[in-house]
Design an enzyme around this catalytic site. Sequence first.
Site, PDB file in Angstrom:
ATOM      1  N   ASP A 274       2.748  -3.821  -4.878  1.00  0.00           N
ATOM      2  CA  ASP A 274       2.760  -2.362  -4.797  1.00  0.00           C
ATOM      3  C   ASP A 274       1.417  -1.828  -5.297  1.00  0.00           C
ATOM      4  O   ASP A 274       0.723  -2.479  -6.087  1.00  0.00           O
ATOM      5  CB  ASP A 274       3.897  -1.797  -5.661  1.00  0.00           C
ATOM      6  CG  ASP A 274       4.336  -0.411  -5.216  1.00  0.00           C
ATOM      7  OD1 ASP A 274       5.451  -0.277  -4.689  1.00  0.00           O
ATOM      8  OD2 ASP A 274       3.551   0.549  -5.401  1.00  0.00           O
TER       9      ASP A 274
ATOM     10  N   TYR B  88       4.152   9.766  11.995  1.00  0.00           N
ATOM     11  CA  TYR B  88       5.041   8.828  11.296  1.00  0.00           C
ATOM     12  C   TYR B  88       5.909   8.068  12.301  1.00  0.00           C
ATOM     13  O   TYR B  88       6.044   6.833  12.233  1.00  0.00           O
ATOM     14  CB  TYR B  88       5.909   9.610  10.303  1.00  0.00           C
ATOM     15  CG  TYR B  88       6.906   8.764   9.550  1.00  0.00           C
ATOM     16  CD1 TYR B  88       6.483   7.869   8.569  1.00  0.00           C
ATOM     17  CD2 TYR B  88       8.269   8.847   9.828  1.00  0.00           C
ATOM     18  CE1 TYR B  88       7.402   7.092   7.880  1.00  0.00           C
ATOM     19  CE2 TYR B  88       9.191   8.078   9.144  1.00  0.00           C
ATOM     20  CZ  TYR B  88       8.759   7.198   8.171  1.00  0.00           C
ATOM     21  OH  TYR B  88       9.666   6.423   7.488  1.00  0.00           O
TER      22      TYR B  88
ATOM     23  N   ALA C  79      16.813   8.792   3.393  1.00  0.00           N
ATOM     24  CA  ALA C  79      17.363   8.100   2.228  1.00  0.00           C
ATOM     25  C   ALA C  79      16.905   8.797   0.958  1.00  0.00           C
ATOM     26  O   ALA C  79      15.758   9.238   0.855  1.00  0.00           O
ATOM     27  CB  ALA C  79      16.909   6.639   2.232  1.00  0.00           C
TER      28      ALA C  79
HETATM   29  P1  NAD Z   1       8.959   5.428  -2.002  1.00  0.00           P
HETATM   30  O1  NAD Z   1       7.797   6.365  -1.909  1.00  0.00           O
HETATM   31  O2  NAD Z   1      10.038   5.648  -2.991  1.00  0.00           O
HETATM   32  O3  NAD Z   1       8.421   3.932  -2.175  1.00  0.00           O
HETATM   33  C1  NAD Z   1       7.346   3.452  -1.431  1.00  0.00           C
HETATM   34  C2  NAD Z   1       6.591   2.440  -2.252  1.00  0.00           C
HETATM   35  O4  NAD Z   1       5.520   1.946  -1.437  1.00  0.00           O
HETATM   36  C3  NAD Z   1       5.939   3.040  -3.505  1.00  0.00           C
HETATM   37  O5  NAD Z   1       6.215   2.228  -4.639  1.00  0.00           O
HETATM   38  C4  NAD Z   1       4.461   3.056  -3.180  1.00  0.00           C
HETATM   39  O6  NAD Z   1       3.620   2.892  -4.327  1.00  0.00           O
HETATM   40  C5  NAD Z   1       4.347   1.888  -2.225  1.00  0.00           C
HETATM   41  N1  NAD Z   1       3.167   1.989  -1.362  1.00  0.00           N
HETATM   42  C6  NAD Z   1       2.739   3.075  -0.659  1.00  0.00           C
HETATM   43  N2  NAD Z   1       1.579   2.802  -0.045  1.00  0.00           N
HETATM   44  C7  NAD Z   1       1.276   1.516  -0.360  1.00  0.00           C
HETATM   45  C8  NAD Z   1       0.188   0.674  -0.047  1.00  0.00           C
HETATM   46  N3  NAD Z   1      -0.858   1.103   0.703  1.00  0.00           N
HETATM   47  N4  NAD Z   1       0.171  -0.589  -0.533  1.00  0.00           N
HETATM   48  C9  NAD Z   1       1.205  -1.026  -1.316  1.00  0.00           C
HETATM   49  N5  NAD Z   1       2.255  -0.272  -1.656  1.00  0.00           N
HETATM   50  C10 NAD Z   1       2.287   0.997  -1.192  1.00  0.00           C
HETATM   51  O7  NAD Z   1       9.547   5.416  -0.503  1.00  0.00           O
HETATM   52  P2  NAD Z   1      10.915   4.858   0.141  1.00  0.00           P
HETATM   53  O8  NAD Z   1      11.673   6.051   0.582  1.00  0.00           O
HETATM   54  O9  NAD Z   1      11.543   3.826  -0.703  1.00  0.00           O
HETATM   55  O10 NAD Z   1      10.298   4.216   1.474  1.00  0.00           O
HETATM   56  C11 NAD Z   1      10.171   2.822   1.653  1.00  0.00           C
HETATM   57  C12 NAD Z   1      10.111   2.536   3.145  1.00  0.00           C
HETATM   58  O11 NAD Z   1      11.270   3.082   3.769  1.00  0.00           O
HETATM   59  C13 NAD Z   1       8.904   3.140   3.872  1.00  0.00           C
HETATM   60  O12 NAD Z   1       8.414   2.192   4.809  1.00  0.00           O
HETATM   61  C14 NAD Z   1       9.506   4.324   4.614  1.00  0.00           C
HETATM   62  O13 NAD Z   1       8.791   4.628   5.800  1.00  0.00           O
HETATM   63  C15 NAD Z   1      10.895   3.796   4.925  1.00  0.00           C
HETATM   64  N6  NAD Z   1      11.886   4.820   5.189  1.00  0.00           N
HETATM   65  C16 NAD Z   1      12.208   5.753   4.239  1.00  0.00           C
HETATM   66  C17 NAD Z   1      13.159   6.717   4.531  1.00  0.00           C
HETATM   67  C18 NAD Z   1      13.551   7.769   3.538  1.00  0.00           C
HETATM   68  O14 NAD Z   1      14.174   8.754   3.955  1.00  0.00           O
HETATM   69  N7  NAD Z   1      13.256   7.612   2.256  1.00  0.00           N
HETATM   70  C19 NAD Z   1      13.778   6.747   5.806  1.00  0.00           C
HETATM   71  C20 NAD Z   1      13.416   5.773   6.745  1.00  0.00           C
HETATM   72  C21 NAD Z   1      12.470   4.810   6.426  1.00  0.00           C
END
Ligand code: NAD
Length: 252
Positions: A39, A147, A180
Amino acid sequence: MSAPEFTGLTAVVTGGASGIGLATALLLASRGARVACLDLVPDGVPEPLIGIRADVSDDVAVRAAVEEAAQRLGGIDVLVNNAGIGAQGTIEDNPDDEWRRVFEVNVFGIVRTTRAALPYLRESRHAAIVNTCSIAATAGLPDRVLYSSTKGAVLALTRATAADLVRDGIRVNCVNPGTADTPWIGRLLDRADDPEAERAALNARQPMGRLVTADEVAAAIAYLASPLSGSTTGTDLAVDGGMSGLRVRPRS
Ligand code: NAD
């Protein structure tokens, strides 16, 4: 009683310090895996998880982090490509640099991490890759073209990589979460003019009337990653409260 299904296996989870990634890392660990979280900010990752700093948009950093993870874990059986960032706007709203920045993380990040992990995955008898895709890959959502384009690429990449690696015994699948309830959505709501109204609108968009939880997405990732799912590859699993498949009447 038999040992938990991930006993003796190792896993690398990108974006593993928050939200869906952290929930997944904790679940895999609770089922017996040794887990490293790659991360940008790995400092708060709780034990027994191993936090390793890496920016998935930097190839040199990814190679070094994956190498470190493999050494500390003793190999890599499961790779969860979960790190991702958001973007808003229509096709007119974002300059080329912003398109490049988001693709660098959401798509090329998966390419880099997978490429670096493949020599280790090829050594595993239970190799699995799970990519975190999105409902945005399969449904047209307003103000999300950048996105959504990245997640559409993740879906195609997942299927094509599954085809390339099937004879190596490496399974490749993805999950498609609906909205989520993670720190990501918290930040989105904080920026809204009326956060309460925005949360209510997001809830209403889901047929179940509530947001998906990070633990529910983690459970789906663990299912796809599990040695028990040995015949499952090239699939996308919706975890979206019914958003992609159902057509229900609005709540009265
Ligand atoms: P979050 O922001 O809580 O967690 C994302 C994590 O990724 C963070 O710890 C951040 O530091 C890390 N990160 C970001 N850029 C990075 C990089 N360049 N290198 C390494 N680490 C990096 O987000 P989340 O909601 O848990 O999302 C996780 C995944 O789920 C993402 O791929 C997102 O597109 C996908 N997603 C999320 C949702 C939602 O509604 N939350 C819905 C569909 C898909």
